[in-house]
Design a protein around this motif. Structure first.
Motif, PDB file in Angstrom:
ATOM      1  N   LEU A 264       0.809  -1.221   0.000  1.00  0.00           N
ATOM      2  CA  LEU A 264       0.000   0.000   0.000  1.00  0.00           C
ATOM      3  C   LEU A 264       0.839   1.266   0.000  1.00  0.00           C
ATOM      4  N   GLU A 265       2.084   1.152   0.426  1.00  0.00           N
ATOM      5  CA  GLU A 265       2.956   2.324   0.418  1.00  0.00           C
ATOM      6  C   GLU A 265       4.356   1.861   0.087  1.00  0.00           C
ATOM      7  N   GLY A 269       7.399   2.228   6.999  1.00  0.00           N
ATOM      8  CA  GLY A 269       7.174   3.008   8.212  1.00  0.00           C
ATOM      9  C   GLY A 269       8.125   2.506   9.284  1.00  0.00           C
ATOM     10  N   SER A 270       7.907   2.927  10.502  1.00  0.00           N
ATOM     11  CA  SER A 270       8.849   2.512  11.548  1.00  0.00           C
ATOM     12  C   SER A 270       8.132   2.332  12.879  1.00  0.00           C
ATOM     13  N   VAL A 278       2.904  -2.053   4.906  1.00  0.00           N
ATOM     14  CA  VAL A 278       1.464  -2.342   4.914  1.00  0.00           C
ATOM     15  C   VAL A 278       1.068  -2.920   3.558  1.00  0.00           C
ATOM     16  N   ALA A 291      -5.896  -5.431   5.653  1.00  0.00           N
ATOM     17  CA  ALA A 291      -4.612  -4.716   5.639  1.00  0.00           C
ATOM     18  C   ALA A 291      -3.652  -5.484   6.554  1.00  0.00           C
ATOM     19  N   ASP A 342      -8.787  -4.601   9.502  1.00  0.00           N
ATOM     20  CA  ASP A 342      -9.801  -4.372   8.461  1.00  0.00           C
ATOM     21  C   ASP A 342      -9.204  -3.449   7.417  1.00  0.00           C
ATOM     22  N   TYR A 343      -9.530  -3.702   6.180  1.00  0.00           N
ATOM     23  CA  TYR A 343      -9.001  -2.855   5.107  1.00  0.00           C
ATOM     24  C   TYR A 343     -10.001  -1.750   4.782  1.00  0.00           C
ATOM     25  N   HIS A 344      -9.523  -0.528   4.739  1.00  0.00           N
ATOM     26  CA  HIS A 344     -10.375   0.614   4.369  1.00  0.00           C
ATOM     27  C   HIS A 344      -9.829   1.210   3.072  1.00  0.00           C
ATOM     28  N   ALA A 347      -7.979   4.823   2.061  1.00  0.00           N
ATOM     29  CA  ALA A 347      -7.708   5.541   3.311  1.00  0.00           C
ATOM     30  C   ALA A 347      -6.394   6.291   3.181  1.00  0.00           C
ATOM     31  N   SER A 409       0.311  10.002  11.794  1.00  0.00           N
ATOM     32  CA  SER A 409       0.556   8.959  10.794  1.00  0.00           C
ATOM     33  C   SER A 409      -0.097   7.630  11.168  1.00  0.00           C
ATOM     34  N   LYS A 410      -0.686   7.558  12.350  1.00  0.00           N
ATOM     35  CA  LYS A 410      -1.336   6.310  12.760  1.00  0.00           C
ATOM     36  C   LYS A 410      -2.841   6.489  12.905  1.00  0.00           C
ATOM     37  N   LEU A 412      -6.176   6.931  10.509  1.00  0.00           N
ATOM     38  CA  LEU A 412      -6.616   6.866   9.112  1.00  0.00           C
ATOM     39  C   LEU A 412      -7.810   7.782   8.889  1.00  0.00           C
ATOM     40  N   ASN A 422      -5.659   3.726  14.057  1.00  0.00           N
ATOM     41  CA  ASN A 422      -5.046   2.545  13.425  1.00  0.00           C
ATOM     42  C   ASN A 422      -3.917   1.994  14.299  1.00  0.00           C
TER      43      ASN A 422
HETATM   44  N1  LIG Z   1      -6.282  -0.644   7.637  1.00  0.00           N
HETATM   45  C1  LIG Z   1      -5.892   0.000   6.533  1.00  0.00           C
HETATM   46  N2  LIG Z   1      -6.727   0.068   5.479  1.00  0.00           N
HETATM   47  C2  LIG Z   1      -6.351   0.719   4.364  1.00  0.00           C
HETATM   48  N3  LIG Z   1      -5.185   1.344   4.207  1.00  0.00           N
HETATM   49  C3  LIG Z   1      -4.324   1.312   5.225  1.00  0.00           C
HETATM   50  C4  LIG Z   1      -4.620   0.640   6.433  1.00  0.00           C
HETATM   51  N4  LIG Z   1      -3.580   0.785   7.264  1.00  0.00           N
HETATM   52  C5  LIG Z   1      -2.661   1.513   6.605  1.00  0.00           C
HETATM   53  N5  LIG Z   1      -3.099   1.831   5.386  1.00  0.00           N
HETATM   54  C6  LIG Z   1      -2.397   2.592   4.346  1.00  0.00           C
HETATM   55  O1  LIG Z   1      -1.034   2.271   4.417  1.00  0.00           O
HETATM   56  C7  LIG Z   1      -0.256   3.436   4.443  1.00  0.00           C
HETATM   57  C8  LIG Z   1       0.906   3.224   5.394  1.00  0.00           C
HETATM   58  O2  LIG Z   1       0.435   3.056   6.708  1.00  0.00           O
HETATM   59  P1  LIG Z   1       1.377   3.267   7.968  1.00  0.00           P
HETATM   60  O3  LIG Z   1       0.592   2.942   9.175  1.00  0.00           O
HETATM   61  O4  LIG Z   1       2.646   2.540   7.771  1.00  0.00           O
HETATM   62  O5  LIG Z   1       1.591   4.812   7.907  1.00  0.00           O
HETATM   63  P2  LIG Z   1       2.883   5.614   7.488  1.00  0.00           P
HETATM   64  O6  LIG Z   1       2.401   6.849   6.843  1.00  0.00           O
HETATM   65  O7  LIG Z   1       3.807   4.742   6.721  1.00  0.00           O
HETATM   66  O8  LIG Z   1       3.446   5.945   8.912  1.00  0.00           O
HETATM   67  P3  LIG Z   1       4.968   5.924   9.392  1.00  0.00           P
HETATM   68  O9  LIG Z   1       5.778   6.210   8.177  1.00  0.00           O
HETATM   69  O10 LIG Z   1       5.038   6.957  10.423  1.00  0.00           O
HETATM   70  O11 LIG Z   1       5.130   4.545   9.929  1.00  0.00           O
HETATM   71  C9  LIG Z   1      -1.175   4.547   4.896  1.00  0.00           C
HETATM   72  O12 LIG Z   1      -0.898   5.710   4.201  1.00  0.00           O
HETATM   73  C10 LIG Z   1      -2.556   4.077   4.567  1.00  0.00           C
HETATM   74  O13 LIG Z   1      -2.953   4.668   3.352  1.00  0.00           O
END
Ligand SMILES: Nc1ncnc2c1ncn2[C@@H]1O[C@H](COP(=O)(O)OP(=O)(O)OP(=O)(O)O)[C@@H](O)[C@H]1O
Length: 641
Positions: A264-265, A269-270, A278, A291, A342-344, A347, A409-410, A412, A422
């Motif tokens: 998804l990204e 993250g950390s 994710v 997710a 759960d997947y959103h 988001a 960042s945590k 959504l 989240n």
């Molecule tokens: N349950 C979920 N459903 C849908 N998308 C999600 C879900 N959890 C995370 N994501 C997506 O994954 C991406 C990464 O999530 P993450 O929690 O790692 O945030 P991050 O922006 O990478 O935070 P950090 O870099 O501080 O760890 C988010 O931008 C979000 O769009």
């Protein structure tokens, strides 16, 4: 035509026989015509005589042997095992197996053969689950499998194939179709076909110069779901089904019961020094998307830590992303800890929405548009956020838990102003302490909450480090009630400081939030009811489509054109095929919708249906047409097997 040639060029006259391949009548028809010579399939007969009869191979005998079947029935002599041409082919089933249908079709030699693993699998797929599982068995570390279904992980074949006996010759034919370890079983599901983009704008928006309509007039858009809502829903559906070919992007085909992983990204993250990723994945158990949050390179030393996840599974709240399960895995080639949420779809994080460079650019543009000097998040938006987070924290703290990840960042954002907390339970597992520091963590939640509101109000993550000027800014642009909430959240931790007090403090904003969400529910409900109407019309049109122009039914090629169906055909012309005085088609959606609605209601209003040659006309009511359609459709559906 004559053929002619000259030095300058050559004109080639086509031969008398047409270039197209003639459509040949079925053989039984042509055989009746004894005057025409019947072409004998000589080559086929000569080759098929050598080939063993499949009836013998599959059933052990052929009831057409000696009665016209031209294949080889001499099982012993032409045994595929001894036949030189079949030397390298998979072994055929021996006719002896006829004695017992239960005896495996696999020959004794094959049973003792070593397992065949394609080389490509060993080279190109070092992270297939089977290998990882084998690796994990030899490890001393605690491998904690799913809390939900521990048995399932080990009982299934790594690629989910079921085994069944197929005669070897059939296997030979199908060998290319067999799933091998190198093949992605979800390939066709994920990437085989190019996907067509969805039409977000099937109906262009209303233009200003036609918006002055009379009360009885309606625009086309008013019949359908609003554009922005439709686009949002389409995008979510699209995001849910979007996928990547896992193997090609270096992801495992399956992780526990989850397949079709999709990152998804693209940056990690950390969490406490561990990289996190994710993925969206589909569950093999219920087919839904989840997710998967993966903590990379984490070795679980205390199995009890996973118990925290069980407590979090009990938390059901509309502003908390629900956790489903957690497990460890080596499917990624390391020791990873996976949390399944759960997947959103679509988001974004609160950070992305408010603090990213893109968010700042968007806000600047908005500021310019309204001619404002400040980059304010509207107070109503802030109250909405505060209300949702307070409500979620209330449930979490009451359940004897602490969130510990209340940061932009945590969190959504899954819709307009719609927040969901989240990454629950991750810190409880990573830093397991048996719940000793719960009170401290809950106080930290409130403090983080205060910092978040300050950051949002001042539009800067650094604002917390300069509290005096931040409070001055908040006092200038926001209400005293909001400032009081922030002051309380940032106050010194005390045993009396708790989430219940926050609930009391936010009461004014709470009522407004409830009102807004009720209004929004009403709006959505009315949209839903409108779509319900459209659904009715689609069903009606489907029925018409089943009947009209049907080439044949019940051995009657004229079925669709006779009896009640003739009336349906004329009705279809009346609705869709009208022309004006100049013969120009009348393309009037309002006419179509009106007619279909009246038809669905079965009203008594009469209409005149005119035959295509304009020689006859019928005066019928919508009710009668409706009955005709029902009866024709019933005829069709009653013959379904
Ligand atoms: N349950 C979920 N459903 C849908 N998308 C999600 C879900 N959890 C995370 N994501 C997506 O994954 C991406 C990464 O999530 P993450 O929690 O790692 O945030 P991050 O922006 O990478 O935070 P950090 O870099 O501080 O760890 C988010 O931008 C979000 O769009």
């Amino acid at each position: 035509m004559q053929s002619s040639s000259s030095s300058g060029g050559q004109i080639i006259i086509p031969s008398q026989s047409p270039a197209a391949i003639p459509i040949v009548a079925p053989s039984e028809v042509s055989s009746k015509d004894s005057s025409k010579p019947i072409a004998k399939p000589v080559p086929k007969a000569s080759t098929s005589a050598k080939r063993p009869c499949r009836n013998v191979i599959i059933h052990g005998f052929c009831k057409f042997a000696g009665k016209g079947c031209e294949f080889n029935h001499d099982g012993d002599k032409a045994s595929p095992q001894t036949s030189p041409e079949n030397k390298h082919k998979p072994q055929a089933l021996s006719p002896k197996s006829k004695a017992s249908p239960l005896i495996s079709s696999v020959s004794a030699d094959s049973v003792n053969a070593p397992v065949f693993v394609p080389k490509s699998t060993l080279v190109s797929a070092p992270t297939t689950l089977s290998e990882n599982e084998t690796a994990s068995e030899s490890e001393e570390d605690v491998e904690y499998q799913s809390l939900e279904s521990p048995a399932e992980t080990t009982s299934v074949h790594p690629h989910g194939y079921s085994q069944f006996n197929v005669p070897n010759n059939v296997m030979g034919d199908m060998s290319l179709m067999q799933p091998t370890a190198a093949m992605d079983p979800y390939y066709y599901m994920n990437s085989a076909y190019p996907r067509q983009p969805l039409q977000y704008h099937m109906y262009a928006p209303l233009l200003p110069h036609i918006s002055n309509l009379h009360p009885h007039q309606k625009t086309l858009q008013s019949f359908f779901i609003p554009e922005n809502l439709r686009e949002q829903l389409f995008k979510r559906n699209e995001a849910t089904i979007v996928s990547t070919p896992a193997r090609e992007v270096g992801l495992p085909l399956e992780v526990h019961v989850y397949h079709s992983l999709c990152l998804l990204e693209d940056k990690p993250g950390s969490f406490f020094g561990h990289s996190s990723w994710v993925y969206k994945a589909t569950s093999r158990v219920d087919g839904k998307s989840y997710a998967l949050l993966r903590i990379e390179g984490f070795r679980l030393v205390n199995e009890l830590a996973m118990k925290a996840v069980e407590s979090w599974r009990q938390i059901k709240h509309c502003s908390v992303v629900s956790i489903r399960e957690a497990f460890t895995t080596r499917a990624f080639g390391d020791s990873s800890l996976i949390f399944v949420y759960d997947y959103h779809p679509c988001a974004m994080t609160l950070f992305d929405a408010h603090f990213s460079p893109q968010a700042h650019t968007a806000m600047m543009a908005q500021r310019q548009a309204i001619g404002s000097n400040t980059m304010l998040v509207p107070e109503t938006t802030l109250w909405s956020y505060i209300t949702q987070i307070t409500s979620a924290l209330k449930v979490i703290h009451t359940a004897g838990l602490a969130l510990r990840t209340l940061e932009p960042s945590k969190i959504l954002m899954t819709g307009k102003n719609r927040l969901r907390l989240n990454c629950s339970s991750i810190f409880d597992v990573l830093q397991y302490d048996g719940g000793q520091n719960l009170a401290r963590y809950q106080q930290e939640d409130l403090l983080s909450f205060g910092k978040l509101v300050v950051a949002l109000a001042c539009n800067s993550l650094q604002s917390y480090h300069n509290l005096p000027s931040s409070f001055e800014y908040i006092s200038r642009f926001y209400s005293p009630e909001l400032k009081n909430v922030v002051l309380y959240l940032l106050s010194k931790p005390l045993p009396t400081k708790n989430i219940d007090e926050v609930v009391t403090l936010i009461a004014p904003g709470l009522l407004h939030e409830v009102n807004c969400s009720q209004y929004y529910t009403d709006t959505l409900e009315s949209e839903l009811s409108r779509e319900l109407e459209n659904g009715r019309l689609v069903r009606l049109m489907s029925k018409l489509g089943f009947v009209n122009e049907r080439p044949e039914f019940d051995d009657d090629p004229r079925w669709a054109e006779t009896g009640d169906r003739y009336l349906i055909k004329l009705f279809r012309d009346y609705v869709f095929h009208q022309v004006n005085n100049n013969g120009v088609p009348v393309v009037d959606m309002a006419h179509v919708l009106t007619c279909l609605n009246k038809l669905d209601a079965g009203v008594d209003e009469k209409i005149m249906l005119v035959s295509r040659d304009e020689q006859s006309c019928l005066v019928v009511s919508y009710k009668e047409v409706k009955n005709c359609i029902s009866s024709a459709f019933n005829d069709l559906s009653s013959t379904r097997k």
